[in-house]
Design an enzyme around this catalytic site. Structure first.
Site, PDB file in Angstrom:
ATOM      1  N   ASP A 291       0.847  -1.195   0.000  1.00 22.14           N
ATOM      2  CA  ASP A 291       0.000   0.000   0.000  1.00 22.14           C
ATOM      3  C   ASP A 291       0.881   1.242   0.000  1.00 22.14           C
ATOM      4  O   ASP A 291       1.890   1.295   0.695  1.00 22.14           O
ATOM      5  CB  ASP A 291      -0.915  -0.024   1.239  1.00 22.14           C
ATOM      6  CG  ASP A 291      -2.099   0.913   1.109  1.00 22.14           C
ATOM      7  OD1 ASP A 291      -1.876   2.136   0.977  1.00 22.14           O
ATOM      8  OD2 ASP A 291      -3.257   0.441   1.138  1.00 22.14           O
TER       9      ASP A 291
ATOM     10  N   THR B  67     -15.797  -2.588  -9.775  1.00 21.65           N
ATOM     11  CA  THR B  67     -17.019  -1.943  -9.296  1.00 21.65           C
ATOM     12  C   THR B  67     -18.174  -2.095 -10.278  1.00 21.65           C
ATOM     13  O   THR B  67     -17.957  -2.238 -11.484  1.00 21.65           O
ATOM     14  CB  THR B  67     -16.727  -0.436  -9.075  1.00 21.65           C
ATOM     15  OG1 THR B  67     -17.946   0.252  -8.836  1.00 21.65           O
ATOM     16  CG2 THR B  67     -16.073   0.207 -10.296  1.00 21.65           C
ATOM     17  N   ASP B  68     -19.388  -1.973  -9.753  1.00 23.11           N
ATOM     18  CA  ASP B  68     -20.573  -2.000 -10.632  1.00 23.11           C
ATOM     19  C   ASP B  68     -20.697  -0.699 -11.436  1.00 23.11           C
ATOM     20  O   ASP B  68     -21.458  -0.633 -12.407  1.00 23.11           O
ATOM     21  CB  ASP B  68     -21.853  -2.249  -9.827  1.00 23.11           C
ATOM     22  CG  ASP B  68     -22.143  -1.207  -8.754  1.00 23.11           C
ATOM     23  OD1 ASP B  68     -21.336  -0.266  -8.578  1.00 23.11           O
ATOM     24  OD2 ASP B  68     -23.200  -1.327  -8.084  1.00 23.11           O
ATOM     25  N   GLU B  69     -19.942   0.344 -11.035  1.00 23.51           N
ATOM     26  CA  GLU B  69     -20.082   1.638 -11.728  1.00 23.51           C
ATOM     27  C   GLU B  69     -19.634   1.562 -13.181  1.00 23.51           C
ATOM     28  O   GLU B  69     -19.971   2.438 -13.976  1.00 23.51           O
ATOM     29  CB  GLU B  69     -19.297   2.737 -10.997  1.00 23.51           C
ATOM     30  CG  GLU B  69     -19.752   2.896  -9.558  1.00 23.51           C
ATOM     31  CD  GLU B  69     -19.471   4.273  -8.966  1.00 23.51           C
ATOM     32  OE1 GLU B  69     -19.063   5.185  -9.694  1.00 23.51           O
ATOM     33  OE2 GLU B  69     -19.687   4.417  -7.758  1.00 23.51           O
TER      34      GLU B  69
ATOM     35  N   TYR C 268     -13.699   8.292 -12.376  1.00 23.03           N
ATOM     36  CA  TYR C 268     -13.423   7.090 -11.565  1.00 23.03           C
ATOM     37  C   TYR C 268     -13.862   5.828 -12.298  1.00 23.03           C
ATOM     38  O   TYR C 268     -13.072   4.892 -12.483  1.00 23.03           O
ATOM     39  CB  TYR C 268     -14.127   7.193 -10.199  1.00 23.03           C
ATOM     40  CG  TYR C 268     -14.232   5.858  -9.487  1.00 23.03           C
ATOM     41  CD1 TYR C 268     -13.099   5.232  -8.970  1.00 23.03           C
ATOM     42  CD2 TYR C 268     -15.464   5.206  -9.341  1.00 23.03           C
ATOM     43  CE1 TYR C 268     -13.180   3.995  -8.331  1.00 23.03           C
ATOM     44  CE2 TYR C 268     -15.556   3.977  -8.702  1.00 23.03           C
ATOM     45  CZ  TYR C 268     -14.409   3.372  -8.199  1.00 23.03           C
ATOM     46  OH  TYR C 268     -14.505   2.144  -7.579  1.00 23.03           O
TER      47      TYR C 268
ATOM     48  N   ASN D 152     -22.031  -0.906  -3.851  1.00 21.93           N
ATOM     49  CA  ASN D 152     -21.556  -0.045  -2.752  1.00 21.93           C
ATOM     50  C   ASN D 152     -21.377  -0.815  -1.449  1.00 21.93           C
ATOM     51  O   ASN D 152     -22.326  -1.433  -0.963  1.00 21.93           O
ATOM     52  CB  ASN D 152     -22.565   1.075  -2.480  1.00 21.93           C
ATOM     53  CG  ASN D 152     -22.526   2.146  -3.529  1.00 21.93           C
ATOM     54  OD1 ASN D 152     -22.812   1.892  -4.707  1.00 21.93           O
ATOM     55  ND2 ASN D 152     -22.164   3.350  -3.134  1.00 21.93           N
TER      56      ASN D 152
ATOM     57  N   ASN E 290     -30.797   7.361  -1.591  1.00 21.66           N
ATOM     58  CA  ASN E 290     -29.861   7.970  -0.635  1.00 21.66           C
ATOM     59  C   ASN E 290     -30.586   8.592   0.564  1.00 21.66           C
ATOM     60  O   ASN E 290     -30.143   8.459   1.706  1.00 21.66           O
ATOM     61  CB  ASN E 290     -29.019   9.048  -1.322  1.00 21.66           C
ATOM     62  CG  ASN E 290     -28.091   8.456  -2.361  1.00 21.66           C
ATOM     63  OD1 ASN E 290     -27.752   7.270  -2.308  1.00 21.66           O
ATOM     64  ND2 ASN E 290     -27.686   9.263  -3.331  1.00 21.66           N
TER      65      ASN E 290
ATOM     66  N   HIS F 232     -24.152  12.626 -12.167  1.00 21.54           N
ATOM     67  CA  HIS F 232     -24.532  11.681 -11.105  1.00 21.54           C
ATOM     68  C   HIS F 232     -25.340  10.491 -11.640  1.00 21.54           C
ATOM     69  O   HIS F 232     -26.473  10.661 -12.115  1.00 21.54           O
ATOM     70  CB  HIS F 232     -25.375  12.464 -10.080  1.00 21.54           C
ATOM     71  CG  HIS F 232     -25.501  11.800  -8.756  1.00 21.54           C
ATOM     72  ND1 HIS F 232     -26.126  12.416  -7.697  1.00 21.54           N
ATOM     73  CD2 HIS F 232     -25.099  10.601  -8.302  1.00 21.54           C
ATOM     74  CE1 HIS F 232     -26.100  11.629  -6.658  1.00 21.54           C
ATOM     75  NE2 HIS F 232     -25.480  10.509  -7.005  1.00 21.54           N
TER      76      HIS F 232
END
Ligand code: NAD
Ligand code: DAU
Length: 360
Positions: free
Chosen positions: A35, A136-138, A162, A191, A261, A300
């Site tokens: 790291d 990630t699912d993004e 990202y 998430n 959210n 978004h």
């Protein structure tokens, strides 16, 4: 004894994964945690494992091919679990460059180092070696039809710097699998929430602000949907994919726990009120009145939702922790680790918060 290289092990999911693995395998495995210790990396997360003989920490940048190559030269590495990344969407909107560097070039460096160490002269790979790329699912973009879900076959459609950088890193791993038959898997997860999450992300930020009577910022109309998964369930999924998954496959990992959210923030407020003693002065501070709608995040994504059918069918994984239980455990963890929160919110965090939220 199997040797794991875990990159980004001082971050949120990486440190939970190291705890999970030592709890499960104890002395049967060795972990080398690599790291760079960016703002998101914190060795305090690993205090209880740092004295183990089968744990080593190496401070290195995943983009540093010399340092990474040395780790593979000096150790007979069996498994790589690659978490290291810049992970926060809002930061990627302000400063994309470091996302491309760490997430794309860092992944390439890890792939090259593992390939050089594991490849036989005839181009095959040594038995039992495996690389798991944590994604990630993004990368799948945003869902508009409420009946749709992300499957492993859903086309990539990233929107933020990202998610574009993570998509690029996934494509590199796919290219190495297709071109060289490099022994890898990719997991695309929704998430996460749980202990050790840095308070730039919605859940720990809301918990921390509410306990201090500070505004709870909600982007846009608060109706964006995320699919929340307790971090330990993610760690279990990663381990199961390496143990039982088919090589070269992608597995989606998700909670089947979609919430707006604004709903998440209300649940946190209600749970905090239930968990705080009447005598605790913080109880009077926690209130729905702290909710403040602020300017939306640029670009978004509206809704993420994973269909975890493949991982359930092939490796028997499913999300075990109900959100209401997971959030209660998480809140109790933050109560018990106020010092941890004080440390990570001192210094640079104040400046970050100012830049991101003042006049928003
Ligand atoms: P995090 O930001 O909490 O931790 C990232 C870690 O990587 C830190 O310890 C940091 O010091 C380290 N790091 C950053 N740049 C580095 C570099 N150049 N070299 C070496 N180390 C470096 O992130 P996280 O939330 O734990 O996410 C871990 C991984 O999981 C990421 O790849 C992320 O894309 C992925 N992921 C996260 C979530 C989530 O909800 N948090 C969901 C799905 C996938
Ligand atoms: O989906 C997986 C991804 O989840 C991971 O790949 C990322 O690394 C991780 O950061 C997370 O990304 P999100 O952008 O979804 O998480 P974040 O906690 O930043 O935001 C969750 C939602 O809450 C999102 O719709 C934005 C909103 N939000 C966030 C913050 C920080 C707010 O409304 N207010 C806030 O202050």
């Amino acid at each position: 004894m199997r040797t794991y290289v875990v990159t980004g092990g001082a971050g949120f999911i990486g440190s939970n994964y190291i705890h999970y693995m030592f709890n499960k395998y104890n002395d049967e495995i060795r972990i080398i945690n690599v790291d760079k210790l960016t703002y998101a990396g914190n060795l305090e997360n690993l205090k209880d494992v740092e004295k183990r003989e089968n744990y080593t920490f190496v401070k290195a940048d995943v983009c540093d091919s010399e340092a990474i190559g040395k780790i593979f030269e000096e150790n007979d590495v069996d498994r790589v679990v690659h978490f290291a990344a810049e992970s926060h969407v809002d930061r990627s909107i302000k400063n994309p460059d470091v996302f491309v560097k760490t997430n794309v070039l860092g992944t390439l460096t890890m792939l090259n180092a593992a390939k050089a160490a594991w490849e036989n002269p005839d181009g095959t790979f040594k038995e039992g070696k495996k690389f798991l790329h944590v994604s990630t699912d993004e990368v799948y973009g945003s869902l508009s039809n409420p009946e749709d879900f992300f499957y492993e076959t859903t086309p990539y459609d990233p929107h933020s710097p990202y998610s574009a950088s993570k998509a690029s890193s996934d494509f590199l791993v796919k290219a190495y699998m297709d071109t060289y038959k490099f022994p890898a898997n990719i997991t695309n997860c929704s998430n996460n929430y749980g202990p050790y999450q840095f308070p730039e992300k919605l859940i720990p930020l809301t918990i921390n602000n509410a306990l201090h009577g500070k505004d709870l910022p909600i982007y846009g109309d608060g109706k964006n949907i995320r699919d929340w998964l307790y971090v330990e369930d993610h760690c279990k999924g990663i381990d199961l994919v390496q143990e039982k998954g088919r090589l070269f496959e992608t597995y989606n990992i998700g909670g089947h726990n979609e919430r707006e959210n604004i709903r998440i923030v209300h649940i946190i407020i209600d749970t905090l009120k239930e968990e705080l003693d009447d005598s605790d002065p913080r109880k009077a501070l926690v209130s729905d009145k702290l909710i403040k709608y602020v300017t939306d995040r640029k670009g978004h994504d509206r809704r993420y939702a994973i269909a975890p059918d493949k991982i359930r069918k092939e490796v028997g994984w499913y999300p075990e922790t109900k959100f209401e239980d997971g959030i209660r455990k998480t809140i109790r963890w933050y109560f018990d680790h106020q010092e941890w929160m004080d440390h990570v919110t001192s210094g640079n965090y104040q400046k970050y918060y100012e830049d991101m939220y003042s006049n928003r």
